[in-house]
Design a protein around this motif. Structure first.
Motif, short mmCIF file in Angstrom:
data_model
loop_
_atom_site.label_atom_id
_atom_site.label_comp_id
_atom_site.label_asym_id
_atom_site.label_seq_id
_atom_site.Cartn_x
_atom_site.Cartn_y
_atom_site.Cartn_z
N MET A 89 0.79 -1.23 0.00
CA MET A 89 0.00 0.00 0.00
C MET A 89 0.83 1.28 0.00
O MET A 89 0.53 2.21 -0.75
N PRO A 90 1.89 1.41 0.84
CA PRO A 90 2.67 2.66 0.79
C PRO A 90 3.29 2.92 -0.58
O PRO A 90 3.45 4.09 -0.98
N PHE A 91 3.65 1.87 -1.29
CA PHE A 91 4.24 2.06 -2.62
C PHE A 91 3.21 2.55 -3.62
O PHE A 91 3.55 3.22 -4.60
N LEU A 92 1.94 2.21 -3.39
CA LEU A 92 0.87 2.76 -4.23
C LEU A 92 0.83 4.28 -4.11
O LEU A 92 0.64 4.99 -5.11
N PHE A 93 0.99 4.79 -2.90
CA PHE A 93 1.00 6.23 -2.71
C PHE A 93 2.20 6.87 -3.40
O PHE A 93 2.11 7.99 -3.91
N CYS A 94 3.32 6.16 -3.44
CA CYS A 94 4.49 6.67 -4.18
C CYS A 94 4.17 6.81 -5.66
O CYS A 94 4.57 7.79 -6.31
N VAL A 95 3.44 5.83 -6.22
CA VAL A 95 3.04 5.90 -7.63
C VAL A 95 2.13 7.10 -7.86
O VAL A 95 2.28 7.84 -8.84
N LEU A 96 1.17 7.30 -6.97
CA LEU A 96 0.25 8.44 -7.10
C LEU A 96 1.00 9.76 -7.02
O LEU A 96 0.71 10.70 -7.78
N ILE A 97 1.98 9.85 -6.13
CA ILE A 97 2.80 11.07 -6.02
C ILE A 97 3.55 11.30 -7.32
O ILE A 97 3.64 12.44 -7.82
N ALA A 98 4.10 10.23 -7.90
CA ALA A 98 4.83 10.36 -9.17
C ALA A 98 3.90 10.86 -10.27
O ALA A 98 4.29 11.70 -11.10
N MET A 99 2.66 10.38 -10.32
CA MET A 99 1.71 10.83 -11.34
C MET A 99 1.35 12.30 -11.15
O MET A 99 1.24 13.05 -12.12
N VAL A 100 1.18 12.71 -9.89
CA VAL A 100 0.89 14.12 -9.62
C VAL A 100 2.08 15.00 -10.02
O VAL A 100 1.90 16.06 -10.64
#
Length: 472
Positions: free
Chosen positions: A442-453
């Protein structure tokens, strides 16, 4: 039913068949040919053939004329032409070569030496074993592009070592699952080759555009791993001298030269030859395949059995991708001919969306499709539905493709269909629960979302290298 309604029903039935577990490539072809026969049907031609048969029923010549009239439908020409188009596509030629490079490297016994070396070199860093596992995953995933192979091999190699070093099972599992998916994003990525063939975007510009976002994502992963180890040392204890003994600097350098450098040189040689225009992707893939064989020989891992396995797996995966393209081209041609694309375009325009809202909607749909489908099916079948709409919102197909590649990282990490988690669970010790693996992802999913933003706020992350290398 009107033709557009038939097209939408065709799409709905296809999605239903996908959830029922039918083979996707052949379902696409069957539906494309079946509905296409209706779309291209010419009653007068069939009626003339039937009349010829009834005038002198029973003769082989008349029966042959009738059967010929039945098959005299343009959908069969479409099937032949689209199959030839796919098989002669020069962009797709690079796929089997990159796959062969990946399968050879996977069997060359490089990863265990690489992980051990990086573990020794990074032993003073917080979460050193996690950092070593993540970097190993990134390099190995980049060289192979095969998520299941990377997660499985690293799960067998790194997970027991991390658990023995008292790492949290969820933390260690998340590192391996997230690191194993990086190969579909970082060049030379097979996903980007498939997107280039589907969208007619230059593959070299895609590779240049994906490099900085891919490295950004790796950086975010490393920041999370190191930051978590600093803030919560219990999840990643520092190794003792008994676990990683002190080693002279010269020996560490020797280990790096013999394990890290060869694979890194192979990756950068392949990628550099493409980005600097020294070779086409197909030529670079040929170099990579030859270099992978040379590495296997150098590490004394090349055997006839491993070579046969690599060739077989390459052919199997390539055939799957090519038949998906054939089925998708037939399906999308019939869908477009019946007016399906026009209906979707009018519907989206009627929503009066801003470019940001359209991007969020498209990425949300792709995110949801990532649960039941593989990335290849999403890129080949569903992404082309969005491509004609990009011009309406003034969105670059290159930018959209990189966003999709980032988004599809999540399809391997998101419960309940997180394939990376299932790959890892299949070889993990029984004490590691599937819920722990999900929690670690789950924390790595947030990293992906941050990268997209970050990509949306700072689009030059995508456009900088393509503009530097190839101009605006």
């Amino acid at each position: 039913m009107t033709d557009p309604q038939v097209a939408l029903a065709m799409l709905g039935v296809f999605i239903l068949f996908v959830f029922l577990g039918f083979p996707i490539a052949f379902t696409l072809m069957a539906m494309g040919i079946g509905v296409g026969y209706y779309a291209f049907f010419e009653p007068n031609r069939m009626w003339r053939a039937y009349n010829r048969l009834t005038e002198d029923a029973g003769t082989w010549e008349q029966i042959s004329n009738y059967v010929g009239g039945f098959f005299n439908n343009r959908v069969f020409d479409l099937l032949v032409n689209q199959t030839y188009t796919v098989m002669s596509n020069e962009v797709l030629t690079a796929i089997p070569l990159f796959l062969f490079m990946g399968y050879i490297v996977e069997r060359a016994n490089i990863v265990d030496k690489l992980f051990d070396t990086l573990n020794i070199a990074a032993k003073n860093a917080p979460g050193s074993m996690g950092v070593a596992a993540l970097i190993t995953c990134a390099l190995f995933a980049t060289a192979t592009g095969i998520v299941g192979a990377v997660v499985t091999l690293m799960g067998l190699l790194a997970l027991p070592a991390m658990l023995k070093a008292r790492y949290s099972p969820s933390f260690a599992s998340g590192i391996i699952c997230a690191g194993g998916t990086l190969g579909i994003m970082i060049p030379p990525s097979i996903l980007l080759i498939v997107y280039a063939a589907a969208s007619n975007v230059s593959i070299v510009r895609l590779y240049a555009g994906a490099l900085l976002p891919g490295l950004t994502l790796v950086g975010l992963y490393l920041v999370y791993v190191i930051g978590r180890a600093i803030l919560q040392p219990s999840v990643a204890p520092k190794p003792s001298k008994d676990e990683i003994p002190d080693m002279p600097a010269i020996k560490v350098i020797y280990l790096i030269i013999t394990s890290f450098v060869p694979l890194a040189v192979l990756i950068f040689a392949v990628l550099g030859s493409i980005l600097f225009g020294l070779a086409t992707p197909t030529e670079a893939a040929s170099i990579g395949a030859l270099g992978g064989m040379a590495l296997a020989v150098a590490y004394r891992a090349m055997t006839w059995q491993r070579l046969r396995e690599s060739v077989y797996l390459t052919l199997r995966t390539t055939a799957m991708v090519c038949w998906l393209f054939v089925g998708s081209y037939i399906f999308s041609s019939v869908f477009s001919y019946l007016g399906g694309e026009h209906v979707i375009s009018e519907f989206v325009q009627g929503l009066d969306l801003t470019p940001l809202q359209f991007l969020i909607m498209a990425q949300l749909i792709i995110f949801l499709l990532g649960w039941p489908l593989e990335w290849s099916e999403i890129i080949i079948i569903f992404v082309p539905i969005f491509l004609p709409l990009l011009a309406l919102f003034d969105i670059s197909p290159l930018f959209f493709g990189i966003l999709v590649a980032l988004n599809l990282q999540t399809s391997f990490l998101t419960p309940p269909m997180a394939m990376s988690a299932y790959y890892l669970k299949g070889i993990a010790p029984p004490s590691v629960k599937l819920t722990q693996i999900f929690a670690g992802c789950m924390p790595f999913l947030f990293c992906v979302l941050i990268a997209m933003v970050l990509m949306y706020v700072f689009p030059q992350i995508v456009f900088y290298l393509p503009e530097v290398f190839y101009g605006p």
